[in-house]
Write an enzyme that holds these catalytic residues in place. Structure first.
Site: not given
Ligand code: PLP
Length: 430
Positions: A149, A244, A272
Site C-alpha cells: 500500500y 516507501d 506516520k
Molecule cells: C499509511 C501508508 C501510506 C499512506 O499514508 P497516509 O498518510 O495514510 O496517506 C503510504 N505508504 C505506506 C507504506 C503506508 O503504510
C-alpha cells in the site's frame, strides 16, 4: 445501518450518527471493522498504551494510530510541544523554524535524504515522489508489489493492501485503465519477476516503489537478496528506487529499513511516526533529484498546510524521544509478545504463524509465514475475526483486519504485554 442493539450506549449512538454522515460510517475504510464482523468502536481518548471508547471502556491498543503512535498516546513531551506551538499560531503561510528543525533531524537520521519536502499525508508524499521519478527519467511506468500500500493515488491503487485487502475493491473503481496500465504489479520477494519485468519494460520504467518490509497485507519480511536485487536491477536499467518508509521510517530504528538492510534508495517517502500522530508526509532523497521540485525545478508540488507547525512540533518531540535504549527495549518487548503468542497458540493447539520485524507483527492463521500477498491472503479470515472478537471482549484492541500489522509502541510495558498474553491464552482456547 447498524443492527439494533438491546441498549443504546453513547458509542452506539455516535456510530449510528456517523453512519448517517460518512460512507460506511467512517472517514477511512478499515475503521468500519467490516473484516472482523464487529460494531466499529468510537474511540475518544488515548494515553500511553491504552485507548478508551466513548463509553469509557479501556483497551490495550495495538492499532497504534496505524503506526504513527511510536511513543504511545498523548506522550507528555509531545503534548507539551504541540501546546507550545499552538500558542504561536497554526498556519502562518511561510517557512517556520520548526520545519527546518524537523527536516534536519530527519536528514541526520537518514543520510540518503539529502533534501526533502514535507506534505500533509503519506499519500501525497508517494504521489509526488512518483511524479518526480517520472520527470527525472522521462519515463512513464512504475513497478510496485502486490499487497503493498502506497496511499490512494490512482496509479498506486493497483493490487494494493491495507483497507483494499479486505474491502474487495479490485484496485479501486474510478482508477482509469490508462493509469493502471502504467503500473506493473509483481509478487513481493520474487527476484525472477523483477528481472523479467525489467527485461520486458526496462526502458519505460521510471521507478520501483517498494515497502522495504511489507506491512499492509500483514507483515511480510523481505527475503535475503530481494531488496538488493531490486536496487541492482533498477539501477542497471536507469530506473530509480523509491523506498516507501511511511511505516518503517523511525520504526525499525532511527535510520529506518534502509539502515537496517544497508540499502541506499534514490528516493524515500515518510509519514506516520515523523508527525508524532499529527497529519504529515515527506519525500526526499538525492539532491540532484529533489532540485527538480518547484520552485527549484519544473516538477510542481505544493500544499497549503505543508510543514504545519503543530505537525512539526509533534514530530520533533517524537524523534527526540526515540533513543537507542528505547528501541532496544521495544525489540525485547516485541520478542516477548511474539514468543508468548506462539506459546499461547501452541498450548491451545492452534496453528498460527507469526511474522515479526521489530515492533511490526502479524498473527497469520495459516501454517507458515507468508512471503507474498497471495500467501498472506490465503490465511483464515474467519479465524482471525473470532480471535479479534475474543481479544476485544477481554480488553485488547487488535487491528480490525487480518491484514494489518499490530503496532507495538514504546509505551507498552510488560504489564500490558502479559495482559495481552493472558487474553490470548483464553481467546485461543475459546
Ligand atoms: C499509511 C501508508 C501510506 C499512506 O499514508 P497516509 O498518510 O495514510 O496517506 C503510504 N505508504 C505506506 C507504506 C503506508 O503504510
Amino acid at each position: 445501518m447498524t443492527a439494533p442493539t438491546v441498549r443504546t450506549t453513547r458509542s452506539s449512538d455516535l456510530a449510528t450518527r456517523a453512519e448517517a454522515l460518512f460512507p460506511g460510517g467512517v472517514n477511512s475504510p478499515v475503521r468500519a471493522f467490516r473484516a472482523v464482523g464487529r460494531a466499529p468502536l468510537v474511540l475518544q481518548r488515548g494515553e500511553g498504551p491504552h485507548v478508551w471508547d466513548a463509553d469509557g471502556r479501556r483497551y490495550v491498543d495495538y492499532i497504534g494510530g496505524w503506526g504513527s503512535g511510536m511513543l504511545g498516546h498523548a506522550h507528555p513531551d509531545v503534548v507539551e510541544a504541540v501546546g507550545r506551538a499552538a500558542r504561536n499560531g497554526f498556519a502562518l503561510g511561510a517557512t517556520h523554524p520548526l520545519e527546518v528543525e524537523l527536516g534536519e533531524a530527519i536528514r541526520r537520521a537518514m543520510p540518503s535524504i539529502e533534501r526533502l519536502r514535507f506534505t500533509s499525508s503519506g499519500t501525497e508524499a508517494v504521489m509526488s515522489a512518483v511524479r518526480l521519478a517520472r520527470a527525472a527519467t522521462g519515463r512513464d511506468m512504475i513497478v510496485k508489489f502486490a499487497g503493498a500500500y502506497h496511499g490512494h493515488a490512482d496509479g498506486l491503487l493497483v493490487e494494493a493492501g491495507s483497507g483494499v485487502a479486505t474491502q474487495a475493491i479490485p484496485g479501486s473503481a474510478g482508477v482509469p485503465a490508462a493509469t493502471a496500465r502504467l503500473t506493473v504489479v509483481l509478487p513481493y520477494n520474487d527476484l525472477a519477476a523483477v528481472t523479467a519485468a525489467f527485461a520486458a519494460h526496462g526502458e519505460r520504467i521510471a521507478a520501483v516503489v517498494v515497502e522495504p518490509v511489507a506491512a499492509n497485507v500483514g507483515v511480510i519480511a523481505p527475503q535475503p537478496r530481494f531488496l538488493e536485487h531490486v536496487r541492482d536491477t533498477s539501477r542497471a536499467a536507469g530506473a530509480l528506487l523509491l523506498f516507501d518508509e511511511v511505516i518503517t521510517g523511525f520504526r525499525l530504528g532511527a535510520g529506518g529499513a534502509q539502515a537496517r538492510f544497508g540499502i541506499h534508495p534514490d528516493l524515500t517517502t515518510l509519514g506516520k511516526i515523523i508527525g508524532g500522530g499529527m497529519p504529515i508526509g515527506a519525500y526526499g532523497g538525492r539532491a540532484d533529484l529533489m532540485e527538480l521540485v518547484a520552485p527549484a525545478g519544473p516538477v510542481y508540488q505544493a500544499g497549503t498546510l505543508s510543514g504545519h507547525p503543530l505537525s512539526m512540533a509533534a514530530g520533533i518531540a517524537t524523534l527526540a524521544a526515540l533513543t537507542p535504549e528505547r528501541y532496544g527495549r521495544l525489540e525485547v518487548a516485541a520478542e516477548h509478545l511474539e514468543l508468548g503468542l506462539q506459546a499461547a497458540a501452541a498450548g491451545a493447539n492452534r496453528q498460527i504463524a507469526i511474522a515479526r520485524v521489530g515492533s511490526l507483527l502479524t498473527v497469520f492463521f495459516r501454517p507458515s509465514v507468508p512471503h507474498n500477498a497471495a500467501e498472506a491472503l490465503s490465511s483464515d479470515r474467519a479465524a482471525y475475526a473470532r480471535f479479534f472478537g475474543a481479544m476485544l471482549d477481554r480488553g485488547i484492541l487488535l487491528p480490525p483486519s487480518p491484514f494489518e500489522a499490530w503496532f507495538l509502541s514504546m509505551a507498552h510495558t510488560g504489564v500490558e504485554i502479559d495482559a495481552t498474553l493472558e487474553a490470548a491464552r483464553a481467546a485461543f482456547a475459546a
